[in-house]
Design an enzyme around this catalytic site. Structure first.
Site, PDB file in Angstrom:
ATOM      1  N   THR A 222      28.051  51.307  25.658  1.00 55.10           N
ATOM      2  CA  THR A 222      28.766  50.057  25.421  1.00 55.10           C
ATOM      3  C   THR A 222      28.557  49.082  26.579  1.00 55.10           C
ATOM      4  OG1 THR A 222      30.477  51.220  24.151  1.00 55.10           O
ATOM      5  CG2 THR A 222      31.023  49.027  24.968  1.00 55.10           C
TER       6      THR A 222
ATOM      7  N   ASP B  89      32.801  42.864  23.684  1.00 56.39           N
ATOM      8  CA  ASP B  89      32.226  42.004  22.639  1.00 56.39           C
ATOM      9  C   ASP B  89      32.569  40.541  22.897  1.00 56.39           C
ATOM     10  OD1 ASP B  89      31.012  44.034  21.267  1.00 56.39           O
ATOM     11  OD2 ASP B  89      32.512  44.157  19.668  1.00 56.39           O
TER      12      ASP B  89
END
Length: 211
Positions: free
Chosen positions: A31, A90
């Site tokens: 991630t 994100d």
């Protein structure tokens, strides 16, 4: 459509996910790596007028969104922390993409194109954050708001495809129009989510008064 594609990508990523887990790579590391890749690419490629390269590389890094989730599921590590980390990073990646596009317009275009392009890119950044916040806030209040015509996947596809096409030689107006349309769609999505939450809140109030 994008949700179905995400399911296909999850299936395709299973072998790679198993290999990474076997050599000790964690889902969180994937991630973070993907986010750093998007940050570096967006803040270098777009401001330096490498739109095609930026769009392609960022698109590849975006696939890591599916890979880290697949790894977490296979490792039995799916949970609140992973979801929180993924959602938070994100937002950072999205900010880098649209800031990079805004700088591109300021540095490499002029006149109305520069104004409309930069403003549209920043509007996409702000309204996209509002789209995500509206859903997160609704869920924090025990309601749902997973509706709308411009979720994150759609926003990434539209912005990256438009940037890539301009990088390959199409008029910069393609990117301007795409960003303006994307900002409008994001605003509509925010309003859709607000309406959905209001309906749920009113229904809950009525149910409470009748109890």
């Amino acid at each position: 459509m994008l949700s179905r594609l995400r399911g296909v990508m999850t299936t395709l990523f299973n072998p790679l996910a198993r290999v990474l887990l076997r050599i000790g790579v964690s889902p969180d590391a994937v991630t973070v790596f993907g986010t750093v890749g998007v940050l570096v690419t967006a803040l270098w490629a777009f401001p330096t007028d490498h739109l095609a390269v930026g769009a392609i590389v960022i698109g590849l890094f975006a696939f890591l969104d599916s890979l880290d989730g697949t790894m977490a599921r296979l490792a039995g590590r799916s949970g609140p922390w992973g979801a929180f980390l993924d959602s938070t990073l994100d937002r950072l990646a999205d900010a880098a993409i649209f800031c990079g596009l805004a700088v591109y317009f300021v540095v490499h275009t002029s006149g109305a194109t520069r104004t409309w392009g930069a403003v549209a890119a920043l509007a996409c950044l702000v309204l996209g954050s509002m789209v995500s916040y509206a859903r997160a806030r609704a869920e924090g209040l025990g309601m749902t708001a997973s509706v709308g015509i411009a979720e994150r996947g759609e926003r990434l596809v539209v912005s990256l495809v438009a940037a890539g096409l301009v990088g390959f030689g199409l008029s910069v107006l393609v990117l301007v129009v795409a960003l303006v349309a994307l900002a409008a769609a994001s605003l509509v999505t925010v309003l859709q989510r607000m309406a959905t939450v209001r309906t749920q809140a009113l229904a809950a109030a009525v149910a409470s008064s009748e109890a």
